[in-house]
Write a protein that holds these residues in place. Structure first.
Motif, PDB file in Angstrom:
ATOM      1  N   GLY A   1      84.809  40.134   4.139  1.00  0.00           N
ATOM      2  CA  GLY A   1      84.733  40.781   5.445  1.00  0.00           C
ATOM      3  C   GLY A   1      83.519  41.677   5.560  1.00  0.00           C
ATOM      4  N   VAL A   2      83.196  42.408   4.484  1.00  0.00           N
ATOM      5  CA  VAL A   2      82.024  43.280   4.475  1.00  0.00           C
ATOM      6  C   VAL A   2      80.738  42.469   4.654  1.00  0.00           C
ATOM      7  CG1 VAL A   2      80.573  44.705   2.954  1.00  0.00           C
ATOM      8  CG2 VAL A   2      83.018  45.182   3.158  1.00  0.00           C
TER       9      VAL A   2
ATOM     10  N   TYR B   1      85.629  59.336   5.676  1.00  0.00           N
ATOM     11  CA  TYR B   1      85.711  58.703   6.998  1.00  0.00           C
ATOM     12  C   TYR B   1      85.123  59.626   8.063  1.00  0.00           C
ATOM     13  CZ  TYR B   1      87.718  56.562  11.166  1.00  0.00           C
ATOM     14  OH  TYR B   1      87.882  55.984  12.393  1.00  0.00           O
ATOM     15  N   PHE B   2      85.567  60.884   8.052  1.00  0.00           N
ATOM     16  CA  PHE B   2      85.081  61.837   9.051  1.00  0.00           C
ATOM     17  C   PHE B   2      83.593  62.117   8.869  1.00  0.00           C
ATOM     18  CE2 PHE B   2      89.596  62.793   9.602  1.00  0.00           C
ATOM     19  CZ  PHE B   2      89.659  62.912  10.990  1.00  0.00           C
ATOM     20  N   LEU B   3      83.135  62.148   7.629  1.00  0.00           N
ATOM     21  CA  LEU B   3      81.732  62.447   7.353  1.00  0.00           C
ATOM     22  C   LEU B   3      80.815  61.339   7.850  1.00  0.00           C
ATOM     23  CD1 LEU B   3      79.654  64.294   5.941  1.00  0.00           C
ATOM     24  CD2 LEU B   3      80.033  62.948   3.858  1.00  0.00           C
TER      25      LEU B   3
ATOM     26  N   TYR C   1      82.796  51.246   4.265  1.00  0.00           N
ATOM     27  CA  TYR C   1      83.672  50.250   3.647  1.00  0.00           C
ATOM     28  C   TYR C   1      83.144  49.782   2.293  1.00  0.00           C
ATOM     29  CZ  TYR C   1      86.645  50.151   7.721  1.00  0.00           C
ATOM     30  OH  TYR C   1      87.531  50.504   8.713  1.00  0.00           O
ATOM     31  N   VAL C   2      81.834  49.735   2.139  1.00  0.00           N
ATOM     32  CA  VAL C   2      81.283  49.404   0.820  1.00  0.00           C
ATOM     33  C   VAL C   2      81.660  50.476  -0.190  1.00  0.00           C
ATOM     34  CG1 VAL C   2      79.130  49.230  -0.493  1.00  0.00           C
ATOM     35  CG2 VAL C   2      79.351  48.007   1.660  1.00  0.00           C
ATOM     36  N   MET C   3      81.519  51.757   0.205  1.00  0.00           N
ATOM     37  CA  MET C   3      81.883  52.841  -0.701  1.00  0.00           C
ATOM     38  C   MET C   3      83.376  52.843  -0.992  1.00  0.00           C
ATOM     39  SD  MET C   3      79.465  55.949   0.743  1.00  0.00           S
ATOM     40  CE  MET C   3      80.018  57.081  -0.545  1.00  0.00           C
ATOM     41  N   LEU C   4      84.181  52.510   0.013  1.00  0.00           N
ATOM     42  CA  LEU C   4      85.626  52.457  -0.171  1.00  0.00           C
ATOM     43  C   LEU C   4      86.003  51.383  -1.186  1.00  0.00           C
ATOM     44  CD1 LEU C   4      88.254  53.745   0.925  1.00  0.00           C
ATOM     45  CD2 LEU C   4      88.347  51.879   2.606  1.00  0.00           C
ATOM     46  N   LEU C   5      85.406  50.220  -1.066  1.00  0.00           N
ATOM     47  CA  LEU C   5      85.711  49.125  -1.996  1.00  0.00           C
ATOM     48  C   LEU C   5      85.193  49.418  -3.405  1.00  0.00           C
ATOM     49  CD1 LEU C   5      85.010  46.046   0.302  1.00  0.00           C
ATOM     50  CD2 LEU C   5      87.195  46.731  -0.644  1.00  0.00           C
ATOM     51  N   LEU C   6      84.052  50.055  -3.496  1.00  0.00           N
ATOM     52  CA  LEU C   6      83.525  50.415  -4.811  1.00  0.00           C
ATOM     53  C   LEU C   6      84.421  51.444  -5.491  1.00  0.00           C
ATOM     54  CD1 LEU C   6      79.683  50.630  -4.102  1.00  0.00           C
ATOM     55  CD2 LEU C   6      80.897  48.850  -5.383  1.00  0.00           C
ATOM     56  N   ASN C   7      84.924  52.388  -4.712  1.00  0.00           N
ATOM     57  CA  ASN C   7      85.829  53.404  -5.261  1.00  0.00           C
ATOM     58  C   ASN C   7      87.160  52.785  -5.719  1.00  0.00           C
ATOM     59  OD1 ASN C   7      84.063  55.549  -4.956  1.00  0.00           O
ATOM     60  ND2 ASN C   7      84.810  56.053  -2.901  1.00  0.00           N
ATOM     61  N   ASN C   8      87.608  51.750  -4.990  1.00  0.00           N
ATOM     62  CA  ASN C   8      88.882  51.087  -5.337  1.00  0.00           C
ATOM     63  C   ASN C   8      88.780  50.319  -6.653  1.00  0.00           C
ATOM     64  OD1 ASN C   8      90.126  52.066  -3.075  1.00  0.00           O
ATOM     65  ND2 ASN C   8      89.906  50.183  -1.873  1.00  0.00           N
ATOM     66  N   ARG C   9      87.560  49.981  -7.048  1.00  0.00           N
ATOM     67  CA  ARG C   9      87.364  49.225  -8.288  1.00  0.00           C
ATOM     68  C   ARG C   9      87.483  50.124  -9.521  1.00  0.00           C
ATOM     69  NH1 ARG C   9      81.939  45.816  -7.805  1.00  0.00           N
ATOM     70  NH2 ARG C   9      82.511  45.436  -9.979  1.00  0.00           N
ATOM     71  N   ARG C  10      87.357  51.420  -9.284  1.00  0.00           N
ATOM     72  CA  ARG C  10      87.384  52.344 -10.434  1.00  0.00           C
ATOM     73  C   ARG C  10      88.803  52.666 -10.854  1.00  0.00           C
ATOM     74  NH1 ARG C  10      82.756  56.466  -8.002  1.00  0.00           N
ATOM     75  NH2 ARG C  10      81.061  54.958  -8.023  1.00  0.00           N
TER      76      ARG C  10
END
Length: 222
Positions: free
Chosen positions: A145-146, A4-6, A213-222
């Motif tokens: 939403g994305v 998020y900060f990055l 948010y795309v990266m967040l959702l992709l990470n949640n799938r793992r």
């Protein structure tokens, strides 16, 4: 949180800086006198380009200047409408540049105007769906939403050439019509370049928000 900060904090800080920069540049260039007011400069630019039917009105606020394509009217803030400064000329003629784009069916402007409803819907409903989907673990809702928020990114991207072109038209016409001397273009550029930074910051923030948010959702799938 590190991601998020990055991704989101730097463009947010750039946005704050851009807002300060444009106000600072406008204030400084408001001290550099011009031979006419912003409204007079815009009127001359419009008339010279065959756009005498485009109106010019004064509206309240500071830096609230805009061109209304539906009413075919330039709406200028008091400091720009009546101000006889380089700042006033730059902003007024930038808005006149949008009227030229509208009259000549400038493709990026047409696309941007068509994208406004989708962008408004995406920034509101899209973020609601995204937050709700993440909060309740509804991945499909979050992805919806994305997708809707992507319309905001598209709008910001297509807005860049629209704003850059309006500024280029303003500087070109101010010099060509003798409203400013060639060595005075630097003052106009300081105001318009500062304004351009706000568009870049807004675009960068929208793009990186989408990426986050795309990266967040992709990470949640793992």
């Amino acid at each position: 949180m590190g991601l998020y900060f990055l991704l989101l904090i730097p463009p947010m800080l750039l946005g704050f800086y851009a807002q300060w920069k444009v106000k600072s540049a406008f204030s400084k260039m408001s001290q550099i006198p011009a031979r006419m007011s912003g409204a007079q400069a815009a009127r001359q630019m419009l008339d010279h380009g065959g756009l005498s039917s485009v109106g010019i009105e004064q509206v309240p606020g500071q830096l609230s200047d805009h061109y209304d394509p539906r009413a075919k009217v330039l709406r200028l803030s008091p400091d720009v409408y009546s101000g006889r400064s380089m700042a006033a000329l730059g902003v007024a003629c930038h808005e006149a540049g949008h009227a030229f784009q509208d009259a000549h069916n400038y493709a990026p402007l047409m696309i941007r105007n068509a994208a406004v409803p989708a962008a408004n819907f995406g920034s509101g409903t899209g973020m609601i769906l995204l937050m709700a989907g993440l909060g309740f673990g509804l991945t499909s809702v979050a992805w919806a939403g994305v997708i809707l928020f992507a319309a905001v990114v598209f709008f910001q991207l297509v807005n860049l050439p629209v704003e850059f072109d309006a500024s280029a038209r303003a500087k070109r016409e101010l010099v060509a019509q003798g409203m400013i001397a060639g060595n005075e273009e630097q003052y106009i550029s300081k105001v318009l370049n500062a304004a351009a930074l706000t568009y870049v910051a807004a675009t960068l923030q929208a793009v990186l928000t989408l990426v986050y948010y795309v990266m967040l959702l992709l990470n949640n799938r793992r």
